[in-house]
Design a protein around this motif. Structure first.
Motif, short mmCIF file in Angstrom:
data_model
loop_
_atom_site.label_atom_id
_atom_site.label_comp_id
_atom_site.label_asym_id
_atom_site.label_seq_id
_atom_site.Cartn_x
_atom_site.Cartn_y
_atom_site.Cartn_z
N ALA A 25 0.84 -1.21 0.00
CA ALA A 25 0.00 0.00 0.00
C ALA A 25 0.87 1.26 0.00
O ALA A 25 0.59 2.22 -0.74
CB ALA A 25 -0.93 -0.01 1.21
N ARG A 26 1.93 1.28 0.80
CA ARG A 26 2.84 2.44 0.83
C ARG A 26 3.53 2.62 -0.51
O ARG A 26 3.68 3.73 -1.00
CB ARG A 26 3.88 2.27 1.94
CG ARG A 26 3.40 2.69 3.29
CD ARG A 26 4.55 2.85 4.28
NE ARG A 26 5.43 1.71 4.32
CZ ARG A 26 5.31 0.65 5.12
NH1 ARG A 26 4.33 0.60 5.99
NH2 ARG A 26 6.17 -0.33 5.09
N ALA A 28 2.46 1.63 -3.50
CA ALA A 28 1.48 2.10 -4.49
C ALA A 28 1.19 3.59 -4.26
O ALA A 28 1.08 4.37 -5.22
CB ALA A 28 0.20 1.28 -4.40
N TRP A 29 1.04 4.01 -3.01
CA TRP A 29 0.78 5.42 -2.70
C TRP A 29 1.93 6.31 -3.16
O TRP A 29 1.71 7.36 -3.74
CB TRP A 29 0.56 5.58 -1.19
CG TRP A 29 0.32 7.00 -0.78
CD1 TRP A 29 -0.83 7.70 -0.89
CD2 TRP A 29 1.28 7.87 -0.19
NE1 TRP A 29 -0.64 8.97 -0.41
CE2 TRP A 29 0.64 9.10 0.03
CE3 TRP A 29 2.62 7.74 0.17
CZ2 TRP A 29 1.28 10.18 0.59
CZ3 TRP A 29 3.25 8.82 0.74
CH2 TRP A 29 2.59 10.03 0.94
N HIS A 30 3.16 5.85 -2.92
CA HIS A 30 4.34 6.62 -3.31
C HIS A 30 4.43 6.74 -4.84
O HIS A 30 4.72 7.82 -5.37
CB HIS A 30 5.60 5.97 -2.75
CG HIS A 30 6.86 6.73 -3.03
ND1 HIS A 30 7.12 7.95 -2.47
CD2 HIS A 30 7.91 6.45 -3.83
CE1 HIS A 30 8.29 8.39 -2.91
NE2 HIS A 30 8.79 7.49 -3.73
N LYS A 32 1.94 6.59 -6.95
CA LYS A 32 0.86 7.48 -7.36
C LYS A 32 1.25 8.94 -7.12
O LYS A 32 0.99 9.81 -7.95
CB LYS A 32 -0.41 7.15 -6.57
CG LYS A 32 -1.61 7.98 -6.92
CD LYS A 32 -2.80 7.57 -6.07
CE LYS A 32 -3.95 8.54 -6.26
NZ LYS A 32 -5.06 8.23 -5.35
N LEU A 33 1.91 9.20 -6.01
CA LEU A 33 2.37 10.56 -5.69
C LEU A 33 3.41 11.04 -6.71
O LEU A 33 3.35 12.19 -7.16
CB LEU A 33 2.96 10.58 -4.28
CG LEU A 33 3.36 11.92 -3.70
CD1 LEU A 33 2.14 12.79 -3.49
CD2 LEU A 33 4.08 11.71 -2.37
N ARG A 36 1.64 11.92 -9.96
CA ARG A 36 0.91 13.18 -9.84
C ARG A 36 1.86 14.37 -9.88
O ARG A 36 1.58 15.38 -10.52
CB ARG A 36 0.10 13.20 -8.54
CG ARG A 36 -0.83 14.40 -8.47
CD ARG A 36 -1.70 14.39 -7.24
NE ARG A 36 -0.89 14.75 -6.09
CZ ARG A 36 -0.98 14.17 -4.89
NH1 ARG A 36 -1.82 13.19 -4.69
NH2 ARG A 36 -0.22 14.58 -3.90
#
Length: 97
Positions: A25-26, A28-30, A32-33, A36
């Motif tokens: 999860a971390r 994937a979040w990173h 995605k960041l 962006r």
């Protein structure tokens, strides 16, 4: 009767599975960041470039529209302002008149 205790092996595997899930999860979040931020940077560069081009075009058009009338670089010579190089003779009477 007493409740059966879970074995250490199954408890460890659940803990490892939870850690792996949190890590994924971390990650994937990173990612995605990062995507962006890259998108925002590209968009900011495009918008900034359009603003600069618009300002240059605007100034060019403004300069052409409000340009002053051209003035001659030197004053034109007028016939009254020039002096004759050779003085003209005074009119005299010619013999026979």
């Amino acid at each position: 009767m007493m409740a059966a205790r879970t074995s250490r092996g199954s408890q460890r595997s659940r803990s490892e599975a939870e850690r792996a899930r949190l890590y994924a999860a971390r990650t994937a979040w990173h990612q995605k960041l990062q995507r962006r931020r890259m998108r925002d940077t590209v968009l900011a560069c495009i918008v900034g470039g359009l603003i600069v081009v618009g300002a240059v075009v605007s100034q060019t058009v403004h300069a052409q529209v409000t340009a002053p009338a051209p003035t001659p670089s030197h004053a034109p010579a007028t016939p009254a302002a020039t002096t004759p190089a050779v003085p003209s003779p005074d009119p005299t009477q010619t013999p026979g008149e």
